[in-house]
Design a protein around this motif. Structure first.
Motif, PDB file in Angstrom:
ATOM      1  N   GLN A   1     -39.768  24.494  52.604  1.00 20.88           N
ATOM      2  CA  GLN A   1     -39.217  24.454  53.963  1.00 20.88           C
ATOM      3  C   GLN A   1     -39.586  23.194  54.751  1.00 20.88           C
ATOM      4  OE1 GLN A   1     -40.327  28.099  55.941  1.00 20.88           O
ATOM      5  NE2 GLN A   1     -38.758  29.259  54.873  1.00 20.88           N
TER       6      GLN A   1
ATOM      7  N   ASN B   1     -34.107  21.318  51.658  1.00 20.46           N
ATOM      8  CA  ASN B   1     -35.207  22.285  51.592  1.00 20.46           C
ATOM      9  C   ASN B   1     -34.917  23.406  50.599  1.00 20.46           C
ATOM     10  OD1 ASN B   1     -36.618  20.795  53.462  1.00 20.46           O
ATOM     11  ND2 ASN B   1     -36.217  22.168  55.171  1.00 20.46           N
TER      12      ASN B   1
ATOM     13  N   TYR C   1     -36.410  29.073  60.564  1.00 19.60           N
ATOM     14  CA  TYR C   1     -37.339  29.660  59.592  1.00 19.60           C
ATOM     15  C   TYR C   1     -38.210  30.743  60.226  1.00 19.60           C
ATOM     16  CZ  TYR C   1     -36.019  25.822  56.475  1.00 19.60           C
ATOM     17  OH  TYR C   1     -35.316  24.949  55.681  1.00 19.60           O
TER      18      TYR C   1
END
Length: 178
Positions: free
Chosen positions: A161, A155, A30
């Motif tokens: 997330q 997610n 991420y």
């Protein structure tokens, strides 16, 4: 009839340590880091080495527990929408693993798909795998990737997330309350 692979017979393992590994991998992705940092690899190796043989087995069992929990959540989510979890998850998982040849050797993909199918049908992934002998060194990255990829699916479905990590963390917190 009860199966020898029923989750009630499976050790939970070190779910906290397994979650830490999966969560750190998610955060790296991420944050835009697609290549594994050599420093991170060294820390992972040192951490795993510090566990010793029983700790390493506990970590493996913990990752399998996480896979089981993720597949249980995905199965319930799919059923709510009239979908079959195996049809929805396994083809995408296999495709994703096929795109990761540096981390996942092609011969490990069927084992990981079988592990996810076992979990998706309510069987313990660790007991299912145990039928075929001990884990191999070559299966460690694919096993971690399987947990990571399932977390990423969750997610994306939830558009959050941190949802997959919270899912396991909340379950651990609930278990600690008893």
């Amino acid at each position: 009839m009860s199966s020898p692979c029923d989750p009630q017979y499976a050790p939970a393992g070190d779910v906290s340590a397994a979650l830490m590994l999966v969560d750190s991998r998610l955060k790296a992705i991420y944050d835009g880091r697609t290549e594994v940092d050599p420093e991170r690899q060294l820390l992972d190796r040192q951490f795993t080495a510090s566990l010793g043989p029983t700790g390493a087995q506990d970590l493996l069992d913990g990752v399998c527990t996480i896979i089981f929990m993720y597949m249980k959540w995905l199965r319930m989510a799919c059923e709510d929408h009239g979908k079959n979890v195996i049809e929805y998850v396994v083809p995408n998982l296999v495709t994703s693993m096929g795109r990761m040849p540096k981390s996942i050797r092609p011969e490990a993909v069927p084992t990981m798909a079988g592990l996810v199918i076992a979990a998706g049908t309510g069987l313990s992934p660790s007991l299912w795998r145990q039928q075929y002998g001990d884990w191999t060194r070559e299966e460690m990255n694919p096993l971690e990737a399987t947990a990571f990829l399932l977390a990423e699916v969750i997610n994306r479905i939830t558009d959050d997330q941190d949802f997959a990590t919270r899912l396991i963390d909340d379950a651990l917190s609930s278990a600690d309350a008893y």
